[in-house]
Design an enzyme around this catalytic site. Structure first.
Site, PDB file in Angstrom:
ATOM      1  N   GLY A   9       0.821  -1.208   0.000  1.00  0.00           N
ATOM      2  CA  GLY A   9       0.000   0.000   0.000  1.00  0.00           C
ATOM      3  C   GLY A   9       0.852   1.255   0.000  1.00  0.00           C
ATOM      4  O   GLY A   9       0.539   2.249   0.649  1.00  0.00           O
ATOM      5  N   ARG A  34      -1.298  -1.253  -6.060  1.00  0.00           N
ATOM      6  CA  ARG A  34      -1.981  -1.500  -7.333  1.00  0.00           C
ATOM      7  C   ARG A  34      -1.717  -0.394  -8.351  1.00  0.00           C
ATOM      8  O   ARG A  34      -1.772  -0.623  -9.542  1.00  0.00           O
ATOM      9  CB  ARG A  34      -3.495  -1.610  -7.101  1.00  0.00           C
ATOM     10  N   TYR A 153     -15.334  -4.133   9.228  1.00  0.00           N
ATOM     11  CA  TYR A 153     -14.014  -3.493   9.268  1.00  0.00           C
ATOM     12  C   TYR A 153     -13.361  -3.712  10.622  1.00  0.00           C
ATOM     13  O   TYR A 153     -12.176  -4.077  10.699  1.00  0.00           O
ATOM     14  CB  TYR A 153     -14.126  -1.997   8.965  1.00  0.00           C
ATOM     15  N   PHE A 190      -8.193   7.274   3.437  1.00  0.00           N
ATOM     16  CA  PHE A 190      -9.002   6.255   4.098  1.00  0.00           C
ATOM     17  C   PHE A 190     -10.499   6.526   3.971  1.00  0.00           C
ATOM     18  O   PHE A 190     -11.279   5.666   3.552  1.00  0.00           O
ATOM     19  CB  PHE A 190      -8.599   6.172   5.576  1.00  0.00           C
TER      20      PHE A 190
END
Length: 254
Positions: A9, A34, A153, A190
């Site tokens: 990340g 990614r 979460y 976030f």
């Protein structure tokens, strides 16, 4: 060869901030995310600023085969990682469990738990062989308590906390350190991700108080890694001054 830190990340937020501080301290980096374009831009800047070597891995940690294939492509000398920062993670949605989107649940479980496991499984054997290394798992206040509509979460971050404790025990005979960092409110992407691109709604989360910044968590990661070999920081719970726990904030009235 300089020590190597692998950061998942790494294209934004806490991961990018960790890349900066470890590069500044002379670590060569494996940057995983990614978004290849962001990684490429970050890699060029850090290489120019600090004269370090960097490997880029365009990988989705949810995809086991993608993780394995990217790891297998690394040159052998890069596979002995000194520091692994498991930062890739996300939250999607903020609904009560009876309204939750199952696809969102799957993505959180696949990224926050399974992705951490896939990457760790690739890296840990080298640390075990060397009897040296440090794993930093990025948890959350949501891994220490629960809050309304946080359900899945919170469950994934409780799993990160439990896995960190288990790693600590399993790796104890091999002198491999394990630390879990549990931040409170950090202003990164976030909330934009949680609210699926609704930047206005995300901004409101941080109104009325000074949240943590990505650099605050990167500083904590560096503090843990820079301790002497006989010192292990098991965990840190890091909050903004204006946040007591996952529910109570001291916010200025608007």
């Amino acid at each position: 060869m300089a020590k190597i830190a692998m950061i998942t990340g790494a294209s934004a937020g806490i991961g990018e901030a960790c890349a900066e501080i470890f590069a500044k301290n002379g670590y060569n980096l494996i940057l995983s995310a990614r978004r290849y374009g962001r990684l490429e831009k970050l890699s060029k800047r850090l290489s120019n600023d600090y004269g370090i070597l960097i490997q880029i891995m365009e990988v989705d940690v949810q995809d086991k085969e993608d993780v394995i294939n990217n790891w297998d492509k690394l040159p052998e000398e890069w596979r002995h990682v000194d520091v692994l920062i498991n930062n890739a993670g996300l939250s999607l949605g903020l609904e009560p469990i009876y309204n939750g989107e199952i696809d969102d649940w799957d993505k959180m479980i696949d990224t926050n738990i399974k992705g951490l496991l896939y990457v760790s499984r690739m890296v840990i054997p080298g640390m075990k062989e060397n009897k040296f290394g440090h794993i930093i798992n990025i948890g959350s206040i949501a891994g220490k308590e629960v809050y309304p509509n946080g359900n899945v979460y919170c469950a994934t971050k409780h799993a990160v906390d439990a896995l960190s404790k288990s790693m600590r025990i399993d790796l104890l005979p091999y002198s491999v350190k394990v630390t879990v960092l549990h931040p409170g409110a950090v202003e990164t992407e976030f909330s934009v991700v949680r609210f699926k691109g609704d930047a206005g709604r995300a901004k409101k989360v941080y109104e009325g108080f000074d949240p943590l910044l990505a650099n605050d968590i990167a500083d904590a990661a560096w503090y843990a890694v820079s301790r002497p070999q006989h010192v292990n920081i098991n965990e840190m719970l890091i909050m903004p001054t204006s946040q007591a726990n996952s529910v109570f904030f001291n916010k200025e009235s608007n």
